[in-house]
Design a protein around this motif. Structure first.
Motif, short mmCIF file in Angstrom:
data_model
loop_
_atom_site.label_atom_id
_atom_site.label_comp_id
_atom_site.label_asym_id
_atom_site.label_seq_id
_atom_site.Cartn_x
_atom_site.Cartn_y
_atom_site.Cartn_z
N ALA A 204 1.07 -1.04 0.02
CA ALA A 204 -0.08 -0.10 0.05
C ALA A 204 0.82 1.29 -0.10
N MET A 205 0.63 2.08 -0.98
CA MET A 205 1.27 3.37 -0.88
C MET A 205 0.27 4.61 -0.99
N ALA A 206 0.83 5.82 -0.54
CA ALA A 206 0.07 7.00 -0.56
C ALA A 206 0.92 8.06 -1.64
N PRO A 207 0.71 8.13 -2.72
CA PRO A 207 1.51 8.89 -3.64
C PRO A 207 1.13 10.21 -3.62
N ALA A 208 0.00 10.77 -3.08
CA ALA A 208 -0.63 11.98 -3.17
C ALA A 208 -1.65 12.15 -1.89
N GLU A 209 -1.92 13.30 -1.38
CA GLU A 209 -2.95 13.54 -0.29
C GLU A 209 -4.13 13.02 -0.78
N SER A 210 -4.81 12.41 0.06
CA SER A 210 -6.19 11.72 -0.04
C SER A 210 -6.12 10.30 -1.01
N LEU A 211 -5.12 9.89 -1.65
CA LEU A 211 -5.16 9.17 -2.37
C LEU A 211 -4.43 7.77 -1.86
N LEU A 212 -4.76 6.61 -1.59
CA LEU A 212 -4.32 5.49 -1.37
C LEU A 212 -4.59 4.31 -2.49
N ILE A 213 -3.27 3.72 -2.83
CA ILE A 213 -3.14 2.58 -3.69
C ILE A 213 -2.36 1.37 -3.42
N SER A 214 -3.11 0.40 -3.45
CA SER A 214 -2.82 -1.05 -3.17
C SER A 214 -2.75 -2.05 -3.88
N VAL A 215 -1.95 -2.93 -3.91
CA VAL A 215 -1.95 -4.26 -4.80
C VAL A 215 -1.95 -5.41 -3.82
N ASP A 216 -2.85 -6.30 -3.81
CA ASP A 216 -2.87 -7.61 -2.93
C ASP A 216 -2.64 -8.85 -3.89
N ALA A 217 -2.22 -9.78 -3.35
CA ALA A 217 -2.10 -11.01 -4.08
C ALA A 217 -2.51 -12.14 -3.27
N ALA A 218 -3.01 -13.42 -3.60
CA ALA A 218 -3.21 -14.45 -2.67
C ALA A 218 -3.01 -15.57 -3.63
N TYR A 219 -2.53 -16.67 -3.02
CA TYR A 219 -2.42 -18.11 -3.74
C TYR A 219 -2.66 -19.15 -2.67
N GLY A 220 -3.57 -20.09 -3.10
CA GLY A 220 -3.68 -21.06 -2.03
C GLY A 220 -4.58 -22.22 -2.54
N ARG A 221 -5.11 -22.90 -1.73
CA ARG A 221 -5.74 -24.18 -2.07
C ARG A 221 -7.09 -24.29 -1.11
N ARG A 222 -7.96 -24.88 -2.14
CA ARG A 222 -9.42 -25.19 -1.25
C ARG A 222 -9.71 -26.63 -1.59
N ASN A 223 -9.92 -27.42 -0.57
CA ASN A 223 -10.27 -28.80 -0.77
C ASN A 223 -11.83 -28.88 -0.08
N PHE A 224 -12.57 -29.64 -1.04
CA PHE A 224 -13.99 -29.77 -0.87
C PHE A 224 -13.91 -31.20 -0.29
N ALA A 225 -15.41 -31.39 0.37
CA ALA A 225 -15.67 -32.64 0.84
C ALA A 225 -16.03 -33.50 -0.13
N MET A 226 -16.25 -34.76 -0.17
CA MET A 226 -16.33 -35.86 -1.20
C MET A 226 -17.34 -35.66 -2.10
N ALA A 227 -18.36 -35.18 -1.87
CA ALA A 227 -19.69 -34.88 -2.71
C ALA A 227 -19.47 -33.88 -3.49
N PHE A 228 -18.50 -32.90 -3.17
CA PHE A 228 -18.20 -31.46 -3.90
C PHE A 228 -16.51 -31.97 -4.61
#
Length: 387
Positions: A204-228
């Motif tokens: 997250a950065m604030a390049p100017a007054e009243s302006l906030l810029i952010s970049v977010d990233a996520a990587y992961g795994r989701r495991n469903f129960a047998m029926a799904f």
């Protein structure tokens, strides 16, 4: 009371007003230099929207000027960002809703819409805070429990447990880099539904007054129960967010890209999306609370990676979904709950509309139940207490 003559130290600080620390701001408050503290804290917030200490000092300055509704909003933000009176908080949210269908499972499951209408309820509990462990950063944490119930409680009760931990590294004014982890577990209708984890990072950065810029990233795994189990997947997403902050409201824009690589290859897709959101104070009730209006709109495209040859299709196709949504709400925000107890309180009425336009429509399938075209609307009222 107007600002008194500044001390010599205050005059020296005023010559370089780009940054005012907490100690200096408190000294100005002792001299009732409320307008000066307000200006200094707004400069800090413009560089770091999550500066909870600045929000707390801003609230005290606004109270000194008799602007109680604005002060209540500033104190709410101070609590939300883990600063102010304490570095930890607990919250509870209760809600009731009317929904045009009962598709409440995560998007990855893509269940066909059931436009039969339903009513339901939500309850959510959370605890969160931060630990000031070093001058260069802090550790933040959050634990949450959420339960969503519809009329058919046994089949459509979705319960979720979540945990979030991240280490933040602060550099410069208003700049923040973090690394974190997220875990969750869910049950549907009383049976295990899925569990998952993600690694997180962001800047997250604030390049100017009243302006906030952010970049977010996520990587992961989701495991469903047998029926799904066919929907178990590796997932990643990157989101860019720009937020313009004003005295009486905020406006933002976001852009995201992502991918879901499922066990069943027909359901794997790439996603791209955009969104707009904003909030604005409509009216002020100094003795009761502040009224805010919020709105957001989102549009995304999912392009599925493999030619779908399943038997329910009239002919093979490569699925494409275009999903759009509009959500609006009105909130009454109070610094003190109606029942007291030192907790803040928010009442909200929200309404939304959502549509998925898919080429897997009625012309592409033999049975209407297999279409991926659907529309949904909902309306919800809820109250949230935070301590």
């Amino acid at each position: 009371m107007p600002d008194a003559a500044p001390t010599a130290q205050a005059a020296a600080q005023e010559s370089d007003a780009s940054w005012v620390d907490d100690e200096q701001a408190r000294a100005w408050l002792d001299y009732r230099l409320y307008a000066r503290v307000e200006a200094a804290m707004r400069r800090r917030i413009a560089k770091d929207a999550y500066d909870g200490a600045a929000w707390e000092l801003l609230a005290r300055a606004l109270e000194g000027q008799g602007r109680l509704a604005e002060a209540a909003e500033a104190r709410r933000r101070a609590k939300a960002y883990g600063s102010g009176e304490r570095d930890w908080h607990v919250a509870m949210r209760l809600g009731a809703l009317v929904d045009s269908n009962v598709v409440i499972a995560p998007d990855a499951v893509h269940l066909p819409a059931q436009d039969q209408g339903d009513i339901g309820a939500r309850v959510a509990l959370s605890a969160y805070g931060k630990v000031e462990d070093a001058p260069w950063g802090f550790l933040s944490w959050r634990l949450g429990y959420a339960d969503m119930l519809y009329q058919d409680f046994n089949r459509y009760a979705l319960r979720r447990l979540q945990a979030h931990l991240s280490q933040h590294f602060e550099f410069g004014n208003g700049n923040d880099f973090y690394l974190g982890a997220f875990g969750e577990q869910a049950a549907l209708g009383g049976s295990g539904f899925f569990s998952g984890w993600s690694g997180l990072t962001g800047l997250a950065m604030a390049p100017a007054e009243s302006l906030l810029i952010s970049v977010d990233a996520a990587y992961g795994r989701r495991n469903f129960a047998m029926a799904f189990n066919d929907f178990s997947s590796w997932r990643w997403q990157v989101m860019h967010h720009a937020l313009w902050q004003g005295k009486d409201g905020d406006a933002g824009f976001r852009f995201l890209v992502g991918k879901e690589q499922t066990r069943l290859s027909f359901e794997s897709y790439r996603r791209i999306g955009i969104g707009l959101h904003g909030e604005r104070r409509l009216a002020i009730f100094p003795s009761f609370g502040a009224l805010w209006v919020n709105g957001r709109g989102d549009y995304s495209i999912r392009r599925y990676q493999q030619l779908d040859t399943r038997a329910f299709l009239v002919q093979s196709l490569r699925r494409v979904d275009r999903e759009s949504s509009i959500v609006g709400s009105v909130e009454l925000r109070r610094e003190e709950a109606l029942w007291g107890g030192g907790a803040s309180e928010v009442w909200q009425w929200q309404a939304g509309w959502q549509r998925n336009a898919s080429n897997m429509d009625a012309r592409a399938v033999y049975l209407p139940a297999n279409t991926r075209n659907w529309k949904r609307w909902w309306s919800e009222i809820w109250v949230r207490w935070e301590y």
